[in-house]
Design a protein around this motif. Structure first.
Motif, PDB file in Angstrom:
ATOM      1  N   HIS A  11      82.221 -63.592  -2.138  1.00 39.50           N
ATOM      2  CA  HIS A  11      81.688 -63.532  -3.497  1.00 39.50           C
ATOM      3  C   HIS A  11      80.621 -62.456  -3.688  1.00 39.50           C
ATOM      4  O   HIS A  11      80.268 -62.129  -4.798  1.00 39.50           O
ATOM      5  N   GLN A  49      87.531 -67.841  -5.757  1.00 36.12           N
ATOM      6  CA  GLN A  49      86.793 -69.045  -6.121  1.00 36.12           C
ATOM      7  C   GLN A  49      86.405 -69.713  -4.817  1.00 36.12           C
ATOM      8  O   GLN A  49      86.783 -69.254  -3.747  1.00 36.12           O
ATOM      9  N   TRP A  50      85.661 -70.782  -4.901  1.00 35.92           N
ATOM     10  CA  TRP A  50      85.197 -71.434  -3.700  1.00 35.92           C
ATOM     11  C   TRP A  50      86.370 -71.753  -2.767  1.00 35.92           C
ATOM     12  O   TRP A  50      87.349 -72.354  -3.167  1.00 35.92           O
ATOM     13  N   GLY A  51      86.304 -71.264  -1.548  1.00 37.19           N
ATOM     14  CA  GLY A  51      87.301 -71.584  -0.537  1.00 37.19           C
ATOM     15  C   GLY A  51      88.450 -70.607  -0.415  1.00 37.19           C
ATOM     16  O   GLY A  51      89.191 -70.651   0.555  1.00 37.19           O
ATOM     17  N   GLU A  77      86.965 -75.398   5.252  1.00 35.61           N
ATOM     18  CA  GLU A  77      85.943 -76.107   4.458  1.00 35.61           C
ATOM     19  C   GLU A  77      84.558 -75.989   5.054  1.00 35.61           C
ATOM     20  O   GLU A  77      83.584 -75.872   4.329  1.00 35.61           O
TER      21      GLU A  77
END
Length: 128
Positions: A11, A49-51, A77
């Motif tokens: 990110h 996005q997250w992950g 995770e």
């Protein structure tokens, strides 16, 4: 040696994380093209996005060919195991500026030509 997560995450990478992962996968893919064959990045896109994250890179190779390298990265995770990285590599036809996508909305976030940090990364990698 245990896996240690990269210092730069997807990110905040400006494409560096995605390019690094894509080149690493390219080196192991047995496609007849090695990371050292990449001379420069001409344009790229990235999104995530997250992950998970993805990116695509228009590349110029040492033999003057141009190609498109697409990468999809799924992080674990807890970040304690290496990410799952899938790539696609395709030569671009003479005169073809960018790859064709299935819709006008692709790629995610549009193309960027702010490639100086990516090319500096390639230069440093070649000198290492």
């Amino acid at each position: 040696m245990p896996y240690s997560p990269p210092l730069i995450g997807p990110h905040e990478s400006g494409g560096l994380y995605e390019l690094s992962q894509a080149l690493d996968a390219l080196g192991r893919a047995g496609l007849g093209v090695a990371p050292a064959d990449v001379v420069e990045v001409e344009a790229f896109w990235q999104g995530g996005q997250w992950g998970s994250c993805a990116g695509g890179f228009v590349l110029r190779l040492q033999d003057a060919r141009r190609a498109y390298l697409d990468v999809w990265i799924e992080e674990s995770e807890d970040g304690k195991i290496p990410p799952k990285v899938d790539i696609e590599f395709a030569p671009l036809a003479a005169g073809q500026a960018r790859p064709c996508f299935p819709s006008a909305a692709d790629p995610i976030g549009g193309w960027s030509t702010e490639v100086a940090p990516l090319n500096a990364f390639l230069q440093e990698a070649r000198q290492a």
